[in-house]
Design a protein around this motif. Structure first.
Motif, short mmCIF file in Angstrom:
data_model
loop_
_atom_site.label_atom_id
_atom_site.label_comp_id
_atom_site.label_asym_id
_atom_site.label_seq_id
_atom_site.Cartn_x
_atom_site.Cartn_y
_atom_site.Cartn_z
N LEU A 289 0.81 -1.21 0.00
CA LEU A 289 0.00 0.00 0.00
C LEU A 289 0.85 1.28 0.00
CD1 LEU A 289 -3.07 0.63 0.11
CD2 LEU A 289 -2.83 0.89 2.56
N VAL A 290 2.05 1.22 0.57
CA VAL A 290 2.89 2.43 0.61
C VAL A 290 3.34 2.78 -0.81
CG1 VAL A 290 4.95 3.51 1.59
CG2 VAL A 290 3.66 1.89 2.94
N ARG A 291 3.61 1.75 -1.61
CA ARG A 291 4.03 1.98 -3.00
C ARG A 291 2.83 2.27 -3.90
NH1 ARG A 291 8.33 0.33 -6.84
NH2 ARG A 291 7.40 -0.20 -8.83
N PHE A 292 1.74 1.52 -3.71
CA PHE A 292 0.64 1.57 -4.67
C PHE A 292 -0.60 2.33 -4.17
CE2 PHE A 292 2.82 -2.47 -5.91
CZ PHE A 292 3.28 -2.03 -7.14
N GLY A 293 -0.63 2.74 -2.90
CA GLY A 293 -1.80 3.41 -2.35
C GLY A 293 -1.57 4.84 -1.94
N VAL A 294 -0.39 5.13 -1.37
CA VAL A 294 -0.10 6.49 -0.89
C VAL A 294 0.02 7.43 -2.09
CG1 VAL A 294 1.63 7.93 0.30
CG2 VAL A 294 1.01 5.68 1.22
N ALA A 295 -0.57 8.61 -1.98
CA ALA A 295 -0.56 9.57 -3.10
C ALA A 295 0.87 9.97 -3.47
CB ALA A 295 -1.37 10.80 -2.72
N PRO A 296 1.15 10.13 -4.77
CA PRO A 296 2.51 10.48 -5.21
C PRO A 296 3.02 11.81 -4.64
CG PRO A 296 0.98 10.43 -7.08
CD PRO A 296 0.25 9.92 -5.90
N ASP A 297 2.08 12.72 -4.31
CA ASP A 297 2.51 14.02 -3.76
C ASP A 297 2.61 13.99 -2.24
OD1 ASP A 297 -0.20 13.80 -3.38
OD2 ASP A 297 -0.68 15.88 -3.91
N HIS A 298 2.66 12.78 -1.66
CA HIS A 298 2.85 12.62 -0.21
C HIS A 298 4.14 11.83 0.08
CE1 HIS A 298 -1.61 13.24 1.20
NE2 HIS A 298 -1.02 14.35 0.81
N PRO A 299 5.30 12.32 -0.41
CA PRO A 299 6.54 11.54 -0.23
C PRO A 299 6.91 11.32 1.24
CG PRO A 299 7.04 13.76 -1.01
CD PRO A 299 5.56 13.60 -1.09
N GLU A 300 6.49 12.27 2.11
CA GLU A 300 6.84 12.14 3.53
C GLU A 300 6.18 10.90 4.15
OE1 GLU A 300 2.90 14.05 3.44
OE2 GLU A 300 4.71 14.30 2.22
N VAL A 301 5.00 10.53 3.64
CA VAL A 301 4.31 9.34 4.16
C VAL A 301 5.07 8.08 3.74
CG1 VAL A 301 2.11 8.07 4.18
CG2 VAL A 301 2.10 10.57 4.04
N LYS A 302 5.73 8.16 2.58
CA LYS A 302 6.45 6.98 2.06
C LYS A 302 7.77 6.72 2.80
CE LYS A 302 4.38 7.61 -2.47
NZ LYS A 302 4.33 7.09 -3.82
N ASN A 303 8.14 7.66 3.68
CA ASN A 303 9.39 7.47 4.43
C ASN A 303 9.39 6.21 5.29
OD1 ASN A 303 10.58 9.69 3.33
ND2 ASN A 303 10.02 11.08 5.00
#
Length: 436
Positions: A21-35
């Protein structure tokens, strides 16, 4: 692994790439969430943890076979099914689930062929949670913002040519029941080249009711009130006047039909039932008034929820709640079988919520080892036994060092256009790179 030095954890994943979900669900303009990927990577590179991608549990290997090879099996495959609206016309061209739309712009291989038609002025999103706001924001964001993210190139090109100028975010209840968080709402309010267009009548009586609300709900409602009812300052008014795009929440509305064009082959509008609320606060129920409203639109995206699907006939599954029945992650009537995430709770909460509920499941596993409920006295074959089985079946797992090759290729592909990465979009491409 930190609680016990004798535990070995193997992770099996259907796709050749980790992070779900971090790769395929989190919005692309939310890089901080992908940390959070950094923490996941540390775990995956631990000497007692192994990753095996490209293994489809339930198809390449059964859960019973996993249980033979391991003392404990934790199912954590999320909620990949869509809740359908159950209304006439929902299979028309121009109607998509938010799950598929998000998968399309985030590079989910199964959503690559989606190619939504953005050649219309108005888009309607059903649902008012964070995913609905992600979709609205991506539809309305200036391309200059999106081109610096890891959004896929086909999505970027389609959005660059999009004619969508107006997004309506529809919910069956009122302003005091919206499911999004204040962060997502604030991003919509501040989105460049857009203006909010709220219906003031929807906020009748809300100002008086705000006082007794819990703090997060109070702050969210106050921001909604400010956007809907307050006269903006000069600078803000000027910004809104110049905006070529708009968005709004439409409250007290439920879909009853997707309306087709004269040729009856694609979406031309949506018919909404007008609701009133019975009760108050979170428990308020939407009740039909008998009134209806038709809205012209060429795109409908349904963001009314996800549901888990059964993975294997031997695993207990509650099809009404769409979860694996469990107590604190222990699957009912299945010793040694556990579950976590949305499969355990249903689709609620944010990444932090899901992480905490996964920690609870891990604690249940540790407790069962310590108490002897889980018999670990006999050695089990683990991945060694399974790798022979997979080899026989022609399945070649992707290990973490193979994923690092994919990661490296994606990052270098992103360098030229100035993006964090340019994702590989098919399983075939991923496997090709992994096996070099």
């Amino acid at each position: 692994m930190t609680a016990r030095q004798d535990v070995q954890v193997d992770i099996y994943e259907r796709l050749p790439v980790p992070f779900g979900l971090v790769r395929f669900g989190v919005a692309p303009d939310h890089p901080e969430v992908k940390n959070v990927i950094n923490t996941f990577t540390q775990t995956a590179k631990h000497s007692r943890c192994s990753f095996y991608g490209n293994v489809n549990v339930g198809k390449d290997v059964s859960v019973a076979e996993l249980q033979q090879a391991y003392h404990a099996v934790v199912l954590s495959y999320g909620a990949e099914g869509n809740r359908r609206m159950g209304v006439p016309g929902e299979d028309l061209a121009g109607v998509h689930s938010a799950k598929d739309f998000v998968g399309w712009y985030n590079g989910m291989p199964t959503c690559r062929e989606l190619s939504p038609d953005l050649n219309c002025e108005t888009a309607v999103i059903l649902g008012q949670g964070n995913v609905a706001l992600d979709v609205a924001r991506i539809l309305l964001s200036p391309i200059d913002i999106l081109k610096k993210t890891d959004i896929t190139q086909p999505a970027l090109e389609a959005l660059g040519e999009s004619r969508v100028r107006r997004v309506l975010i529809v919910g069956r209840r009122g302003p005091m029941q919206v499911a999004c968080t204040i962060k997502e709402l604030r991003e919509m309010v501040n989105l460049p080249n857009t203006r909010p267009e709220m219906v003031a009548a929807d906020f009748e009586g809300v100002s008086e009711a705000v006082k007794g609300l819990p703090r997060p709900r109070k702050r969210l409602t106050e921001l909604l009130l400010k956007v809907a009812l307050e006269v903006p300052g000069d600078d803000e008014q000027q910004r809104r006047n110049k905006a070529s795009h708009s968005w709004s929440f439409r409250f007290f509305r439920s879909p009853i039909e997707i309306l087709a064009n004269p040729e009856n082959n694609r979406t031309a509008g949506i018919r909404l039932a007008v609701n009133r609320l019975e009760g108050s606060g979170e428990g308020a129920r939407a009740v039909l008034t008998g009134e209806v409203e038709d809205l012209p639109c060429g795109l409908v995206i349904s963001s009314i929820g996800y549901k888990s699907l059964p993975i294997d006939p031997t695993v207990p599954f509650d099809s009404c709640k769409a979860i694996v029945p469990n107590s604190m992650g222990r699957v009912h009537q299945a010793a040694g079988l556990y579950c976590s995430g949305w499969l355990k709770t249903g689709p609620t909460g944010v990444i932090a919520t899901t992480m905490n509920n996964s920690f609870d499941t891990a604690r249940s596993v540790i407790e069962d080892i310590d108490s002897g409920t889980l018999d670990v006295s006999t050695a089990k074959a683990g991945s060694q036994g399974l790798s022979k089985l997979l080899e026989k079946r022609g399945v070649k797992p992707v290990v973490f060092s193979d994923w690092e090759k994919i990661d490296s290729v994606e990052k270098s592909r992103g360098e030229v256009p100035g993006k964090p990465r340019e994702k590989l979009l098919t399983v075939e491409e991923m496997l090709q790179v992994a096996r070099k």
